[in-house]
Design an enzyme around this catalytic site. Structure first.
Site, short mmCIF file in Angstrom:
data_model
loop_
_atom_site.label_atom_id
_atom_site.label_comp_id
_atom_site.label_asym_id
_atom_site.label_seq_id
_atom_site.Cartn_x
_atom_site.Cartn_y
_atom_site.Cartn_z
N GLU A 1 -9.44 -1.93 5.23
CA GLU A 1 -10.10 -1.65 6.50
C GLU A 1 -11.35 -2.54 6.65
OE1 GLU A 1 -8.54 -0.04 8.57
OE2 GLU A 1 -8.19 2.06 8.10
N ASN B 1 -7.39 -3.06 14.26
CA ASN B 1 -8.78 -3.33 13.88
C ASN B 1 -8.90 -4.49 12.89
OD1 ASN B 1 -7.83 -2.26 11.51
ND2 ASN B 1 -9.26 -0.53 11.41
N HIS C 1 -7.12 -4.89 10.07
CA HIS C 1 -6.85 -4.63 8.66
C HIS C 1 -5.54 -5.27 8.20
CE1 HIS C 1 -4.74 -0.51 9.53
NE2 HIS C 1 -3.80 -1.39 9.22
N ASP D 1 0.82 -1.21 0.00
CA ASP D 1 0.00 0.00 0.00
C ASP D 1 0.85 1.26 0.00
OD1 ASP D 1 0.97 -0.34 2.58
OD2 ASP D 1 -0.98 -0.70 3.48
C1 GLP Z 1 -0.45 0.25 8.58
C2 GLP Z 1 -0.16 -0.57 7.33
C3 GLP Z 1 -0.33 -2.06 7.56
C4 GLP Z 1 0.30 -2.46 8.88
C5 GLP Z 1 -0.42 -1.76 10.00
C6 GLP Z 1 0.11 -2.12 11.38
O1 GLP Z 1 -1.71 0.82 8.65
N1 GLP Z 1 -0.92 -0.18 6.20
O2 GLP Z 1 0.25 -2.77 6.48
O3 GLP Z 1 0.20 -3.85 9.05
O4 GLP Z 1 -0.31 -0.37 9.81
O5 GLP Z 1 1.25 -1.37 11.67
P1 GLP Z 1 2.20 -1.59 12.89
O6 GLP Z 1 3.10 -2.72 12.52
O7 GLP Z 1 2.95 -0.29 12.99
O8 GLP Z 1 1.36 -1.87 14.06
#
Ligand code: GLP
Length: 268
Positions: free
Chosen positions: A144, A137, A139, A67
């Site tokens: 989402e 959440n 995702h 993304d």
């Molecule tokens: C972001 C990314 C995800 C990632 C998530 C969790 O929103 N788009 O790909 O898995 O955050 O991030 P973290 O590893 O910082 O908790």
């Protein structure tokens, strides 16, 4: 799903790095799916260390990121392209022209951009191993809750929870995007293997919903229940709400025995 529980986050990163190294060393033109967020940073450090130790070359690797934020360009330090450069690409021998991030710049048609990203993945032969984190959440990528389980690369509007969770990365007066281009859930499910890393207590509920909850758009990661080769690497805290922890630990020991007897077989 193969759920593997480790003592701490460092062991999660080391195990994920072994999976990546095995793919890269085994396949002549490996295709990696990459993720951002704080969780995979330690994986990328492990990979950089392996590269510096002469154990791993990325020269034949193609990569596709999950993304990218909309409204900032790749020179912005908050962009996921920048994140990948500073955490991995700048420190290994990957050919940056074979590293892809789903972008949609001002004036570009998001539908066309999404389709073009899907085509690029197909032309590369599909993703062999997709690295994933998970949002609190549930995702994956920026899919989402409410995302179609059949979704493809497209624009998603971020939820307030995700905006709040990620606000720690932004200065108080800095523009924080609320839209992103993301691979869809069906795009992710197309990968031959998916390797999801989750660490810390704040992921425990999402992990429980993903592993044993209903298959539902309310928890996009639950779609991984449909994947033939979904490997879930957890530290104890992220696993803490799973009811069957003892079973996963025991089953993993049996898997290690089977692998020792019959050899690892990964159908990349
Ligand atoms: C972001 C990314 C995800 C990632 C998530 C969790 O929103 N788009 O790909 O898995 O955050 O991030 P973290 O590893 O910082 O908790």
């Amino acid at each position: 799903m193969q759920v593997i529980i480790f003592d701490d986050a460092q062991q999660v990163a080391q195990s994920a790095a072994e999976w990546v190294a095995e793919l890269i060393n085994k396949k002549s033109n490996p295709v990696l799916g990459l993720a951002t967020g704080s969780t995979p940073i330690s994986l990328y450090q492990e990979l950089v260390n392996k590269h510096k130790a002469g154990e791993l070359s990325f020269s034949n690797t193609t990569s596709f990121n999950l993304d990218e934020y909309l409204g900032i360009d790749e020179t912005n330090e908050q962009s996921y392209r920048h994140f990948m450069n500073v955490n991995l690409f700048n420190h290994v021998d990957i050919d940056k022209s074979k590293t892809f991030v789903p972008t949609c710049n001002n004036g570009e048609n998001p539908r066309e951009q999404g389709l073009a990203y899907e085509d690029k993945i197909s032309q590369a032969g599909g993703v062999d191993l997709q690295i994933l984190g998970i949002g609190a959440n549930g995702h994956i990528g920026f899919n989402e809750p409410t995302s179609s389980l059949s979704s493809r690369t497209r624009i998603k509007t971020l939820t307030q929870q995700t905006i709040d969770d990620n606000s720690r990365m932004f200065a108080a007066d800095e523009f924080q995007p609320t839209l992103a281009m993301t691979m869809g859930i069906a795009t992710i499910l197309d990968a031959r293997y998916v390797l999801l890393m989750a660490t810390g207590k704040n992921k425990a509920k999402a992990v429980k919903d993903m592993v044993t909850g209903a298959l539902s758009a309310a928890c996009p990661a639950s779609a991984l229940q449909l994947h033939e080769n979904a490997i879930i690497l957890l530290d104890k805290e992220a696993a803490s709400e799973l009811e069957d922890q003892d079973y996963y630990i025991w089953a993993n020991k049996q898997n290690l025995k089977i692998n020792r007897e019959f050899g690892l077989y990964h159908n990349y």
